[in-house]
Design a protein around this motif. Structure first.
Motif, mmCIF file in Angstrom:
data_model
loop_
_atom_site.group_PDB
_atom_site.id
_atom_site.type_symbol
_atom_site.label_atom_id
_atom_site.label_comp_id
_atom_site.label_asym_id
_atom_site.label_seq_id
_atom_site.Cartn_x
_atom_site.Cartn_y
_atom_site.Cartn_z
ATOM 1 N N PRO A 13 29.719 -110.722 47.810
ATOM 2 C CA PRO A 13 31.130 -109.891 48.109
ATOM 3 C C PRO A 13 32.168 -110.591 49.022
ATOM 4 C CG PRO A 13 29.269 -108.352 47.725
ATOM 5 C CD PRO A 13 28.738 -109.952 47.801
ATOM 6 N N GLY A 14 33.320 -110.620 48.792
ATOM 7 C CA GLY A 14 34.147 -111.396 49.660
ATOM 8 C C GLY A 14 34.266 -112.840 49.420
ATOM 9 N N GLY A 15 33.335 -113.555 48.698
ATOM 10 C CA GLY A 15 33.264 -114.825 48.627
ATOM 11 C C GLY A 15 34.366 -115.392 47.472
ATOM 12 N N SER A 16 34.254 -116.677 47.290
ATOM 13 C CA SER A 16 35.238 -117.483 46.233
ATOM 14 C C SER A 16 34.424 -118.202 45.231
ATOM 15 C CB SER A 16 36.202 -118.253 47.252
ATOM 16 O OG SER A 16 36.961 -117.361 48.079
ATOM 17 N N ARG A 65 44.301 -111.690 44.355
ATOM 18 C CA ARG A 65 42.983 -112.299 44.865
ATOM 19 C C ARG A 65 42.534 -113.409 43.853
ATOM 20 N NH1 ARG A 65 38.503 -109.583 43.524
ATOM 21 N NH2 ARG A 65 39.665 -108.404 41.887
ATOM 22 N N ASP A 82 39.189 -115.618 44.897
ATOM 23 C CA ASP A 82 38.904 -115.114 46.217
ATOM 24 C C ASP A 82 38.716 -113.697 46.343
ATOM 25 O OD1 ASP A 82 41.654 -117.547 46.785
ATOM 26 O OD2 ASP A 82 39.571 -117.944 47.045
ATOM 27 N N SER A 83 38.111 -113.272 47.530
ATOM 28 C CA SER A 83 37.863 -111.797 47.721
ATOM 29 C C SER A 83 37.198 -111.181 46.606
ATOM 30 C CB SER A 83 39.168 -111.106 48.151
ATOM 31 O OG SER A 83 39.697 -111.734 49.151
ATOM 32 N N LEU A 84 36.098 -111.906 46.112
ATOM 33 C CA LEU A 84 35.457 -111.383 44.989
ATOM 34 C C LEU A 84 34.634 -109.983 45.433
ATOM 35 C CD1 LEU A 84 34.259 -114.837 43.500
ATOM 36 C CD2 LEU A 84 35.364 -112.898 42.319
ATOM 37 N N LYS A 85 34.602 -109.219 44.318
ATOM 38 C CA LYS A 85 33.973 -107.972 44.329
ATOM 39 C C LYS A 85 32.824 -107.783 43.251
ATOM 40 C CE LYS A 85 38.688 -105.689 45.492
ATOM 41 N NZ LYS A 85 39.640 -104.619 44.956
ATOM 42 N N ASP A 88 33.827 -107.821 39.747
ATOM 43 C CA ASP A 88 34.256 -108.939 39.048
ATOM 44 C C ASP A 88 33.093 -109.609 38.160
ATOM 45 O OD1 ASP A 88 36.406 -109.600 42.090
ATOM 46 O OD2 ASP A 88 36.854 -108.832 40.084
ATOM 47 N N SER A 114 25.548 -109.190 46.900
ATOM 48 C CA SER A 114 24.787 -109.322 48.085
ATOM 49 C C SER A 114 23.145 -109.399 47.956
ATOM 50 C CB SER A 114 25.109 -108.402 49.059
ATOM 51 O OG SER A 114 24.695 -106.933 48.704
#
Length: 114
Positions: A13-16, A65, A82-85, A88, A114
């Motif tokens: 999470p938060g990655g791209s 995002r 970006d800012s993947l959740k 997604d 994670s």
């Protein structure tokens, strides 16, 4: 027209991630290129679209995002995520539409965990 998608994978999470989709074959009169996604048990949903004129559309859930872009020389569409959740997470499909034709890629898995 054949579409080859790539770039999916596992990300925290938060990655791209950046997805790519290259079109080949008898390509003419492309009107729009886009990305959809689907999770098991749900309908495929539109994520983002870019028209031949450069106009873009994004689903509300990804606005700010994700960024869609295209290379008209290479007949390739990209989706920068970006800012993947975790929400997604899905199989992402590229779609290219032209005059009298509509093609889909094979799908690429994106997993945000994670």
């Amino acid at each position: 027209v054949q579409l080859q998608a790539s770039g999916g994978g596992l990300v925290q999470p938060g990655g791209s991630l950046r997805l790519s989709c290259a079109a080949s074959g008898s390509i003419f009169g492309i009107n729009r290129m886009g990305w959809y996604r689907q999770v098991p048990g749900k309908q495929r949903e539109l994520v983002a679209v870019i028209t031949s004129g450069g106009s873009t559309y994004y689903a509300d859930s990804v606005k700010g995002r994700f960024t869609i872009s295209s290379d008209n020389v290479k007949n390739t569409v990209y989706l920068q995520m970006d800012s993947l959740k975790p929400e997604d997470t899905a199989v992402y499909y590229c779609n290219v539409r032209g005059i009298g034709w509509d093609s889909w890629g094979q799908g690429t898995q994106v997993t945000v965990s994670s």
